[in-house]
Each structure stands twice: as C-alpha cells, then as structure tokens.
Write an enzyme that holds these catalytic residues in place. Structure first.
Site, mmCIF file in Angstrom:
data_model
loop_
_atom_site.group_PDB
_atom_site.id
_atom_site.type_symbol
_atom_site.label_atom_id
_atom_site.label_comp_id
_atom_site.label_asym_id
_atom_site.label_seq_id
_atom_site.Cartn_x
_atom_site.Cartn_y
_atom_site.Cartn_z
ATOM 1 C CB CYS A 56 -0.818 0.061 1.288
ATOM 2 S SG CYS A 56 -2.139 -1.096 1.310
ATOM 3 C CD GLU B 120 -0.839 -6.329 -2.209
ATOM 4 O OE1 GLU B 120 0.127 -6.559 -1.458
ATOM 5 O OE2 GLU B 120 -2.000 -6.139 -1.804
HETATM 6 N N1 ACO Z 1 -5.405 14.296 -10.290
HETATM 7 C C1 ACO Z 1 -4.605 14.197 -11.385
HETATM 8 N N2 ACO Z 1 -3.301 13.798 -11.299
HETATM 9 C C2 ACO Z 1 -2.811 13.516 -10.085
HETATM 10 C C3 ACO Z 1 -3.581 13.614 -8.907
HETATM 11 C C4 ACO Z 1 -4.937 14.022 -9.050
HETATM 12 N N3 ACO Z 1 -5.708 14.150 -7.980
HETATM 13 N N4 ACO Z 1 -2.819 13.269 -7.847
HETATM 14 C C5 ACO Z 1 -1.592 12.960 -8.326
HETATM 15 N N5 ACO Z 1 -1.599 13.106 -9.671
HETATM 16 C C6 ACO Z 1 -0.482 12.878 -10.595
HETATM 17 C C7 ACO Z 1 0.487 14.045 -10.524
HETATM 18 O O1 ACO Z 1 0.147 15.051 -11.422
HETATM 19 C C8 ACO Z 1 1.809 13.381 -10.823
HETATM 20 O O2 ACO Z 1 1.992 13.209 -12.199
HETATM 21 P P1 ACO Z 1 2.931 14.231 -13.066
HETATM 22 O O3 ACO Z 1 4.185 14.439 -12.277
HETATM 23 O O4 ACO Z 1 3.130 13.459 -14.311
HETATM 24 O O5 ACO Z 1 2.127 15.453 -13.202
HETATM 25 C C9 ACO Z 1 1.636 11.978 -10.253
HETATM 26 O O6 ACO Z 1 0.243 11.752 -10.151
HETATM 27 C C10 ACO Z 1 2.306 11.836 -8.909
HETATM 28 O O7 ACO Z 1 2.115 12.999 -8.153
HETATM 29 P P2 ACO Z 1 2.775 13.159 -6.728
HETATM 30 O O8 ACO Z 1 2.568 14.559 -6.275
HETATM 31 O O9 ACO Z 1 4.169 12.637 -6.767
HETATM 32 O O10 ACO Z 1 1.902 12.121 -5.892
HETATM 33 P P3 ACO Z 1 1.074 12.378 -4.559
HETATM 34 O O11 ACO Z 1 1.965 12.833 -3.460
HETATM 35 O O12 ACO Z 1 -0.131 13.157 -4.821
HETATM 36 O O13 ACO Z 1 0.698 10.854 -4.206
HETATM 37 C C11 ACO Z 1 -0.695 8.968 -4.287
HETATM 38 C C12 ACO Z 1 0.108 9.968 -5.113
HETATM 39 C C13 ACO Z 1 0.225 8.259 -3.300
HETATM 40 C C14 ACO Z 1 -1.300 7.904 -5.198
HETATM 41 C C15 ACO Z 1 -1.793 9.778 -3.544
HETATM 42 O O14 ACO Z 1 -2.692 10.293 -4.482
HETATM 43 C C16 ACO Z 1 -2.562 8.993 -2.523
HETATM 44 O O15 ACO Z 1 -2.081 8.745 -1.425
HETATM 45 N N6 ACO Z 1 -3.814 8.592 -2.849
HETATM 46 C C17 ACO Z 1 -4.669 7.898 -1.927
HETATM 47 C C18 ACO Z 1 -4.184 6.493 -1.680
HETATM 48 C C19 ACO Z 1 -3.945 5.749 -2.963
HETATM 49 O O16 ACO Z 1 -4.778 5.735 -3.869
HETATM 50 N N7 ACO Z 1 -2.784 5.057 -3.024
HETATM 51 C C20 ACO Z 1 -2.392 4.238 -4.151
HETATM 52 C C21 ACO Z 1 -3.083 2.930 -4.025
HETATM 53 S S1 ACO Z 1 -2.375 1.693 -5.042
HETATM 54 C C22 ACO Z 1 -1.362 0.809 -3.967
HETATM 55 O O17 ACO Z 1 -1.464 1.011 -2.783
HETATM 56 C C23 ACO Z 1 -0.342 -0.137 -4.502
#
Ligand code: ACO
Ligand code: ZN
Length: 480
Positions: free
Chosen positions: A334, A368
């Site tokens: 996760c 995962e």
């Molecule tokens: N809408 C559009 N694009 C987005 C968004 C959004 N809300 N959030 C992140 N992104 C894109 C960013 O633009 C970036 O892409 P780019 O650099 O090409 O523009 C990319 O995603 C990563 O952005 P970061 O700022 O590095 O990521 P962030 O700190 O926002 O974390 C994460 C990403 C971990 C998925 C976060 O959104 C989160 O915690 N979400 C909730 C939990 C989740 O869904 N976790 C993943 C589950 S899958 C697993 O656990 C294996």
C-alpha cells in the site's frame, strides 16, 4: 412506463418517495454539474432527510451527504422490484429503514468544505478502484471477532510501545498486540461503503477522510478524532490528546531511520515489532484507500514512513508497506501520501524510494494490484520518467551508431519489473516491431517534454543517503 423496464425512470413529485438504491441527478458540490448518483442511505436529521449519495461515474471519495434541495427528482430510476442489482457499475444496497444499519450519524453539515481530488479524467482505462471481488465482509467479521478477543489498547498509556522509547531511532521493545494490514477487496457492504469518520486532526492538519475505516464504534459518532502524529494513537477529544502528548515521548515514528536528506527522512518499521503503530498506521491509511480492507496481521510487513522534520519532530507525510517476502515480486503493498501533502511530488518520492530498496536487493519489483486511480497515475508517470531518463542517457555504441539498450537492461537499471517496462513503452508508443525484433524509438519532441518535466521534479531520492542492508526474511523465518 413498462413495469418490466430494467430501469424505471419516473418523475417523482416528492422526495419522500425516494428509497435507497434510487438513481437520480444530484448537484455535485463546488459546481453546477448534476451527474447521476445513487442513494446509498437516507437518514432523518433534525426533522429533515439527509441522503448519502454515490456519483455513479466518479470515485467513491466524492460520496457525500446532501440535502433534498440538491436532488433532481424529475428523473428518478427506482431500484428493480425483484431486488436485483440496478444498472451496471455499482451495487445497489439492500433497503434499510431510515436510520437503521448505518454506522455513525450522517455528517452534521452536508457539503462542508472538503479537499478530495475528483477522479482524474486522463486515464485511458477505467479506474480500477471499485472492481475486484474479494471477501471484505468475511474479513470484516473476522476483524470484529479479533477485535473483541484482543481489543486495541489505544486508550491506555501504560506500557505503550511508543512510550517506551525516548528520542533516537531505536527499535522499541513491544508486547504482543493486535495488528492490521491492508489487503485488496472488491465487495462493498453498506457499512464499509460509507464514510464513518467526519474529520481527523493529525498534528497541525485537519483532514476530511475519503473512505470508511474500521475505527472503534466509539470513535465514529464524533465531529473529529484527534491523532498523535508521532505514534498515531487516536483520541476522542483534543483534551484527551493533550493528556496523551504529555506522556508520549515519541518525536518520530518508531523503528530505524534509514534515510535522511534535508528535512526528509524514512523510517523502517517492522510490523511484528511495532504492531500497535503498524495497526494505527493501517487504520489511518484506510481513510484514504478504498480498495483495501483492514486485515489483522502486520507481522509479514515492513512499513516505510516518510517524514518531514521541523523543530517539533519528524512528522508523517506518507508511507508505503512492503511484504517481507513476496512470491509475486511486489515491492509495495500500500502507498499513501496524506492529503495535505499530495500533488507536491511526495508520491513519486515514495515510489522512487521503493525502487531504490529493490535496487539494493538486486531485484525488480512492482506494486500490488489493483492500483487505485491515483496510484495508477502516479506509477505511470514515475515509470515513464524513469525509463525516458535511461533512454536519454544511454550512449551510442560507436560513431554514428544509435544507442542500444534492451528491455532487460532497463529492468536491471531501474528495478522496474519487465511487464511494467513494456506497458510503459507501449503507452508512450515507443515500441515498434521492425525486421523481426522490437525496436525502441524515441522522438526529439518527447525528450524535450521529458527534460522539462524532470526540471519540475525537484524532490529526488539520493541513494547515498540510504543506510540500509536488505534482510533475507526466508532465512530468518527458518531460524526461528
Ligand atoms: N489528479 C490528477 N493527477 C494527479 C492527482 C490528481 N488528484 N494526484 C496525483 N496526480 C499525478 C500528478 O500530477 C503526478 O503526475 P505528473 O508528475 O506526471 O504530473 C503523479 O500523479 C504523482 O504525483 P505526486 O505529487 O508525486 O503524488 P502524490 O503525493 O499526490 O501521491 C498517491 C500519489 C500516493 C497515489 C496519492 O494520491 C494517494 O495517497 N492517494 C490515496 C491512496 C492511494 O490511492 N494510493 C495508491 C493505491 S495503489 C497501492 O497502494 C499499490
Ligand atoms: Zn503519541
């Protein structure tokens, strides 16, 4: 209207006729859109009906309580009379009496300010969030049984694992406790489908949760729960938290600090040695992870918590968990960036760190499955940037020769699993089949775009700052 029609679309002159399972246009907060939504639950709040709705084509984190005036009752699809699921895509919950069977009360003020990203619309594939069928209900039952048998000693201060250590990155001594980790799920029941915590206060942040998390029942009827951002214990009121903070000696997550650069640190926490912390981390994470169910065994996992340092201590920004031994080459179970820190590059930093660990282990790895919508976006972006960087820096073999690099070499250099390398190259349209072999061809425009996006990516892992030796967990297990 024919009674046998699959969806009975009806003009409904009174919202009183609405029942759970009805679908109708609902005005979405912060705009003038009226997307189709399904009523998940109806409750009477101070003489007025509140409706918990799920917007059919949107991620569940946008689900919310709305008042009657936000419903367009001119176009209602009633659930089928035989109780069979109505229109594809979502499940229709069984009808319940108003106010019954739902944990907690409706959010006191529907539509209070929230900060939740909408479903990103950029995805080529449908979001994978609500899809997979796993036994959430069974796990939930199991979890409740375990909770009863071994209730979380969240309230007690004495002997808390977090309280036994002073400062410094020592591994605290622990006594056995209940633990929690997250596993993929797909089946939603009415209880886990609805948000049950209205607000959390974590350090200096107030955050509105996105999804259900199985906090104890006494926590779910409160306007806010208060969480210590060092040990992650939760309290019912600010006063209780203040009392806790006097006793809580932690100024950083438990476990070993294995990375530090500038104000960013990573702590490695063993889910067996720090069960209470690991469980509280999983509970907190569940508030923002939809496709995972809390499962009570953190022993097989390591948790890598990323913190930001200030004069008060090391504050959690995000984390990822990782199985000690993965038969499927998963290097992340996760992953989460806490909402106040999202979209600042921390997600990619966590991902980069996970691959850095895999490089130290000399393995390739993959996250995962299923990935969430935001997880998929972040991984795709990370994979694309990392692979393009390798292609950009690969040298021609001789004069006038084009650089030659194989997919296996890309895997070795990045620790990205082969199937993810191939899917990324395909997504970027870089693989061509030519004279019996696959050729990777990169155009100038793409490389310029890539250079620009790398200039923006200021947060990067510095491998020199990682002080870590991988453990062979299979050998360890045999020694015990
Ligand atoms: N809408 C559009 N694009 C987005 C968004 C959004 N809300 N959030 C992140 N992104 C894109 C960013 O633009 C970036 O892409 P780019 O650099 O090409 O523009 C990319 O995603 C990563 O952005 P970061 O700022 O590095 O990521 P962030 O700190 O926002 O974390 C994460 C990403 C971990 C998925 C976060 O959104 C989160 O915690 N979400 C909730 C939990 C989740 O869904 N976790 C993943 C589950 S899958 C697993 O656990 C294996
Ligand atoms: Zn604490």
């Amino acid at each position: 209207m024919n009674e046998n029609d699959e969806d009975l679309t009806t003009f409904c002159d009174s919202a009183a006729a609405l029942v759970e399972g009805c679908r109708l246009p609902v005005r979405m907060q912060g705009g003038n859109d009226w997307p189709l939504a399904e009523i998940i639950s109806i409750k009477e709040i101070r003489g007025q009906r509140g409706y918990y709705v799920h917007y059919v084509d949107f991620n569940k984190r946008l689900d919310e309580w709305v008042a009657e005036s936000w419903l367009d009752t001119r176009k209602v699809q009633f659930p089928r009379r035989d109780g069979a699921p109505a229109p594809a895509g979502t499940t229709t919950p069984k009808k319940t009496h108003i106010g019954s069977g739902v944990p907690g009360t409706p959010m006191a003020e529907p539509r209070a300010l929230v900060s939740r990203p909408a479903s990103p619309t950029l995805l080529a594939e449908p979001p994978l969030v609500n899809g997979q069928a796993v036994l959430a209900a069974a796990l939930h039952k199991k979890m409740n049984r375990k909770r009863k048998a071994n209730s979380i000693d969240n309230e007690s201060e004495a002997g808390e694992e977090g309280d036994t250590i002073a400062s410094g990155a020592a591994t605290p001594t622990t006594r056995p406790r209940q633990s929690g980790s997250l596993v993929a799920h797909g089946h939603d029941d009415l209880v886990t489908r609805m948000k049950n915590i209205e607000m959390i206060e974590l350090g200096k942040h107030r955050i509105r949760p996105w999804y259900f998390a199985p906090y104890p029942q006494e926590m779910v009827n409160l306007p806010c729960i208060y969480i210590c951002d060092f040990c992650l214990k939760y309290r019912k009121s600010r006063k209780c938290l203040e009392r806790h903070l006097i006793k809580c000696k932690l100024k950083h997550p438990p476990g070993n600090e294995i990375y530090r650069k500038g104000s960013i640190s990573f702590f490695e926490i063993d889910g067996r040695k720090n069960k209470c912390y690991a469980q509280n981390l999983c509970l907190l994470a569940k508030l923002f992870l939809d496709h995972k169910t809390l499962y009570y065994d953190t022993d097989p996992f390591l948790f890598y918590v990323m913190t930001e340092f200030d004069s008060r201590g090391f504050h959690i920004v995000g984390y990822f968990s990782k199985e000690k031994e993965s038969t499927e080459d998963y290097n992340v179970a996760c992953i989460l960036t806490l909402p106040p820190y999202q979209r600042k590059g921390y997600g990619k930093l966590l991902i980069e760190f996970s691959y850095e660990l895999s490089k130290f282990e000399g393995k390739t790895g993959s996250p995962e499955k299923p990935l969430s919508d935001l997880g998929l976006l972040s991984y795709r972006s990370y994979w694309a940037q990392t692979i393009l960087d390798i292609l950009m820096h690969s040298k021609p073999v001789g004069d006038n020769e084009k650089p030659i690099i194989t997919i296996n070499e890309i895997c070795e250099l990045t620790s990205i699993k082969k199937e993810d390398v191939i899917s990324t190259l395909q997504n970027l349209n870089l693989i061509n089949y030519y004279k019996g072999q696959y050729i990777i061809s990169v155009n100038q425009e793409l490389m310029q775009q890539h250079e620009k996006s790398m200039e923006k990516r200021t947060l990067k892992i510095d491998p020199k700052c990682l002080h870590w030796t991988p453990k062979d967990w299979s050998k360890r297990a045999k020694c015990v």
